[in-house]
Design a protein around this motif. Structure first.
Motif, PDB file in Angstrom:
ATOM      1  N   GLN A 266       0.428   5.504   0.772  1.00 56.68           N
ATOM      2  CA  GLN A 266      -0.243   6.785   0.873  1.00 56.68           C
ATOM      3  C   GLN A 266       0.364   7.978   0.377  1.00 56.68           C
TER       4      GLN A 266
ATOM      5  N   ALA B 146       4.443  10.976   0.084  1.00 60.59           N
ATOM      6  CA  ALA B 146       4.322   9.353  -0.245  1.00 60.59           C
ATOM      7  C   ALA B 146       4.870   8.332   1.044  1.00 60.59           C
ATOM      8  N   SER B 147       4.254   7.739   1.343  1.00 59.09           N
ATOM      9  CA  SER B 147       4.857   6.253   2.637  1.00 59.09           C
ATOM     10  C   SER B 147       4.518   5.412   2.145  1.00 59.09           C
ATOM     11  N   GLY B 148       5.084   4.622   2.806  1.00 58.25           N
ATOM     12  CA  GLY B 148       4.868   2.936   2.166  1.00 58.25           C
ATOM     13  C   GLY B 148       5.168   2.160   1.623  1.00 58.25           C
TER      14      GLY B 148
ATOM     15  N   GLN C 227       0.687  -1.494  -0.169  1.00 56.64           N
ATOM     16  CA  GLN C 227      -0.035   0.344   0.158  1.00 56.64           C
ATOM     17  C   GLN C 227       0.909   1.171   0.380  1.00 56.64           C
TER      18      GLN C 227
ATOM     19  N   CYS D 249       3.033  16.470  -2.255  1.00 55.79           N
ATOM     20  CA  CYS D 249       2.919  15.022  -1.844  1.00 55.79           C
ATOM     21  C   CYS D 249       3.321  14.384  -1.516  1.00 55.79           C
TER      22      CYS D 249
ATOM     23  N   VAL E   7      -0.666  11.957   0.712  1.00 57.61           N
ATOM     24  CA  VAL E   7      -0.386  13.112   1.233  1.00 57.61           C
ATOM     25  C   VAL E   7      -0.637  14.216   0.654  1.00 57.61           C
TER      26      VAL E   7
ATOM     27  N   THR F 289       6.742   2.521  -1.464  1.00 56.69           N
ATOM     28  CA  THR F 289       6.707   4.017  -2.514  1.00 56.69           C
ATOM     29  C   THR F 289       7.597   3.215  -3.988  1.00 56.69           C
TER      30      THR F 289
ATOM     31  N   TYR G  85      -3.228   4.813  -6.444  1.00 58.59           N
ATOM     32  CA  TYR G  85      -3.512   5.300  -4.830  1.00 58.59           C
ATOM     33  C   TYR G  85      -3.621   7.225  -5.364  1.00 58.59           C
TER      34      TYR G  85
ATOM     35  N   GLY H 169      -4.014  10.680  -3.202  1.00 58.84           N
ATOM     36  CA  GLY H 169      -4.446  10.883  -1.894  1.00 58.84           C
ATOM     37  C   GLY H 169      -5.738  11.983  -2.133  1.00 58.84           C
ATOM     38  N   GLN H 170      -5.916  12.359  -0.819  1.00 65.62           N
ATOM     39  CA  GLN H 170      -7.460  13.595  -0.184  1.00 65.62           C
ATOM     40  C   GLN H 170      -7.549  14.736  -1.799  1.00 65.62           C
TER      41      GLN H 170
END
Length: 124
Positions: free
Chosen positions: A3, A24-26, A1, A22, A5, A28, A113, A115-116
């Protein structure tokens, strides 16, 4: 996954500049293609820019070409969109997206994936 933000949105006057980020984590490392999309009120989501960071290639929508620049800081796992000469029609929620594909794409369905989103408002 993975994430994502976004940050950095805001209100700016026409002709001004803004940079959205933006983080990114996980996992990547699995996403070498990333992109920016936007959605204005009452309109469909549209492609803005994309980057394949492994080869450094970029691709832009005609509406932003020459004004926007997409880049990625691999050390920080952060994607950027530098927006210059902003116009009121650039007003939208800007979304960061990442894809597990190996070739960049302007099609939102190719991204895995999202972001919000971050609001960018350009006043006239």
């Amino acid at each position: 996954q993975v994430q994502l933000v976004e940050s950095g949105g805001g209100l700016v006057q026409a002709g001004g500049s803004l940079r959205v980020s933006c983080a990114a984590s996980g996992r990547t490392f699995s996403t070498i293609v990333m992109g920016w999309f936007r959605q204005a009120p009452g309109k469909e989501r549209e492609f803005v820019a994309t980057i394949n960071w492994s080869v450094g290639s970029t691709y832009y929508a005609d509406s932003v070409k020459g004004r926007f620049t997409i880049s990625r800081d691999n050390a920080k796992n952060t994607l950027y969109l530098q927006m210059n000469s902003l116009k009121p029609e650039d007003t939208a929620v800007y979304y960061c997206a990442a894809s597990k594909r190996r070739y960049y794409s302007a099609y939102g369905g190719d991204y895995d994936y999202w972001g919000q989103g971050t609001q960018v408002t350009v006043s006239s």
